[in-house]
Design a protein around this motif. Sequence first.
Motif, PDB file in Angstrom:
ATOM      1  N   ASN A 206       6.940   6.715 -12.347  1.00 31.29           N
ATOM      2  CA  ASN A 206       7.714   5.681 -11.752  1.00 31.29           C
ATOM      3  C   ASN A 206       7.587   5.333 -10.182  1.00 31.29           C
ATOM      4  O   ASN A 206       8.578   5.320  -9.617  1.00 31.29           O
ATOM      5  N   ARG A 207       6.558   5.208  -9.949  1.00 31.99           N
ATOM      6  CA  ARG A 207       6.137   5.001  -8.515  1.00 31.99           C
ATOM      7  C   ARG A 207       5.872   3.338  -8.545  1.00 31.99           C
ATOM      8  O   ARG A 207       5.377   2.711  -9.524  1.00 31.99           O
ATOM      9  N   PRO A 208       6.175   2.550  -7.158  1.00 29.70           N
ATOM     10  CA  PRO A 208       5.663   1.346  -7.347  1.00 29.70           C
ATOM     11  C   PRO A 208       4.089   1.143  -7.128  1.00 29.70           C
ATOM     12  O   PRO A 208       3.412   2.095  -7.036  1.00 29.70           O
ATOM     13  N   VAL A 209       3.570   0.010  -7.697  1.00 35.17           N
ATOM     14  CA  VAL A 209       2.098  -0.232  -7.975  1.00 35.17           C
ATOM     15  C   VAL A 209       1.972  -1.309  -6.692  1.00 35.17           C
ATOM     16  O   VAL A 209       2.445  -2.247  -6.421  1.00 35.17           O
ATOM     17  N   CYS A 210       1.165  -0.618  -5.789  1.00 39.59           N
ATOM     18  CA  CYS A 210       0.740  -1.368  -4.551  1.00 39.59           C
ATOM     19  C   CYS A 210      -0.330  -2.057  -4.727  1.00 39.59           C
ATOM     20  O   CYS A 210      -1.588  -1.644  -5.288  1.00 39.59           O
ATOM     21  N   GLU A 273       8.027  -1.757 -10.430  1.00 40.27           N
ATOM     22  CA  GLU A 273       7.967  -2.424  -9.029  1.00 40.27           C
ATOM     23  C   GLU A 273       6.529  -2.780  -8.578  1.00 40.27           C
ATOM     24  O   GLU A 273       5.858  -1.890  -8.554  1.00 40.27           O
ATOM     25  N   ILE A 274       6.307  -3.863  -7.864  1.00 35.52           N
ATOM     26  CA  ILE A 274       5.011  -4.297  -7.462  1.00 35.52           C
ATOM     27  C   ILE A 274       5.253  -4.372  -5.673  1.00 35.52           C
ATOM     28  O   ILE A 274       6.221  -5.116  -5.528  1.00 35.52           O
ATOM     29  N   ILE A 275       4.704  -3.945  -5.057  1.00 38.78           N
ATOM     30  CA  ILE A 275       4.474  -3.965  -3.633  1.00 38.78           C
ATOM     31  C   ILE A 275       3.183  -4.817  -3.014  1.00 38.78           C
ATOM     32  O   ILE A 275       2.175  -4.101  -3.517  1.00 38.78           O
ATOM     33  N   HIS A 276       3.389  -5.813  -2.590  1.00 38.54           N
ATOM     34  CA  HIS A 276       2.178  -6.563  -2.188  1.00 38.54           C
ATOM     35  C   HIS A 276       1.830  -5.972  -0.553  1.00 38.54           C
ATOM     36  O   HIS A 276       2.989  -6.027   0.304  1.00 38.54           O
ATOM     37  N   TYR A 277       0.682  -6.016  -0.077  1.00 40.46           N
ATOM     38  CA  TYR A 277       0.516  -5.880   1.237  1.00 40.46           C
ATOM     39  C   TYR A 277      -0.821  -6.599   1.725  1.00 40.46           C
ATOM     40  O   TYR A 277      -1.828  -6.836   0.822  1.00 40.46           O
ATOM     41  N   GLU A 278      -1.082  -6.587   2.932  1.00 39.94           N
ATOM     42  CA  GLU A 278      -2.377  -6.981   3.653  1.00 39.94           C
ATOM     43  C   GLU A 278      -3.130  -6.175   3.961  1.00 39.94           C
ATOM     44  O   GLU A 278      -2.773  -5.378   4.840  1.00 39.94           O
ATOM     45  N   PRO A 279      -4.246  -5.774   3.219  1.00 43.28           N
ATOM     46  CA  PRO A 279      -5.241  -4.579   3.544  1.00 43.28           C
ATOM     47  C   PRO A 279      -5.675  -4.449   4.944  1.00 43.28           C
ATOM     48  O   PRO A 279      -5.863  -3.278   5.422  1.00 43.28           O
ATOM     49  N   LYS A 280      -5.855  -5.413   5.605  1.00 44.96           N
ATOM     50  CA  LYS A 280      -6.412  -5.586   6.786  1.00 44.96           C
ATOM     51  C   LYS A 280      -5.253  -4.971   8.034  1.00 44.96           C
ATOM     52  O   LYS A 280      -5.643  -4.541   9.088  1.00 44.96           O
ATOM     53  N   GLU A 281      -4.268  -5.068   7.580  1.00 49.45           N
ATOM     54  CA  GLU A 281      -3.143  -4.255   8.447  1.00 49.45           C
ATOM     55  C   GLU A 281      -2.863  -3.062   8.158  1.00 49.45           C
ATOM     56  O   GLU A 281      -2.103  -2.278   9.114  1.00 49.45           O
TER      57      GLU A 281
END
Length: 358
Positions: A206-210, A273-281
């Motif tokens: 039940n964790r977000p998928v990053c 739940e999906i979390i989007h992120y910028e890998p370079k940050e």
Amino acid sequence: MIKQTVAFLLVAASCTPTAVAYNVLIIGGTRFSGAALWKELHDRGHSVTVYNRGTTMPKVVAPHRETEDELSARISAAKFLAGDRADADAVSSLVNPSDYDYVFDMNARERSDVEPWVNVFKQSSGNRLKQYVFMSSAGVYMKSDELPHMERDPTDPKSRHKGKLDSEDLLQKSGLPWCSFRPTYICGPGNYNPVERYFFERVDCNRPVCIPGHGQHLTGLGHVYDLAVAMANVVDRTDKTTGKVYNVQNIQAITFDGVAKAAAKVSGKGSVEIIHYEPKEIDFGDKKAFPMRPQHFFTSPLEAMKDLDWTPKYDTVESIMRDAYDNDFLHVKAAGKLKGDFSCDDLVLQHAGKAVVA
């Protein structure tokens, strides 16, 4: 994005014994794709010899595909050669090239891995080799604005799979009859690369998928069983396959977000739940935060389908993920062998200002 719309039969051609049984040599053969191919060739009635270091014991390829008794029969029917594949002296002393009709090279990473084998078969006066079948990777393609990748597309000499590309070049120049397979992400029971498991572990807890980027990158998945069938179908089709490379995946591409949703669906969670992120940050150190390359990456398998009389049985990502969940993930979980390492995810959650999941 481009979407292929082609009508296909939905059953992979395979699993019936061939009219002629051949002597085949598998280099590798005891892990994942090599094991699936070994079983496929055995089921078709071929005599299989397995060459590897002898350090990995054969296992049931999947609980719904093979019983322990069937595994024992497969092992009993095979011959085994234990040696270092890159050691020219070991290869020349252990391998009699006149014994084999087909060679399936499943684990070469560098040109130097293939050179001893090319030399042994080229130097043999009694060589009866019909085809040297090489496991390459779709990772050799140059990043492109036009997709899906076709076999004619430019390759990237700086790819991390450069050794695969160099090996294909060696085989092309060797004068031996050869062909090569370039799969995208191979999935299914026994996968030691955490492609499906990345999504299942998070959904299960039940964790977000990053997911890096915007989540709409399209990627190609393929089932290990379908790959094994395609490779085995080279047998008696060398008039079409010699000197060619073949892309292998299922018939469509899917977004990263779509893979996460498919994982949630087959595991019975419904939503994710999906979390989007910028890998370079984010500094992940030397850890790999996500199992797939954050770009569009998928191929057309039409050439393989045409030449090999082959159609993927697992023709949707949902069917691939369901098999991986039911016949791999649940068993690994029950055995207490999940890694449960969410340290990279926690860095993403902290960066996004969200609470870290306990």
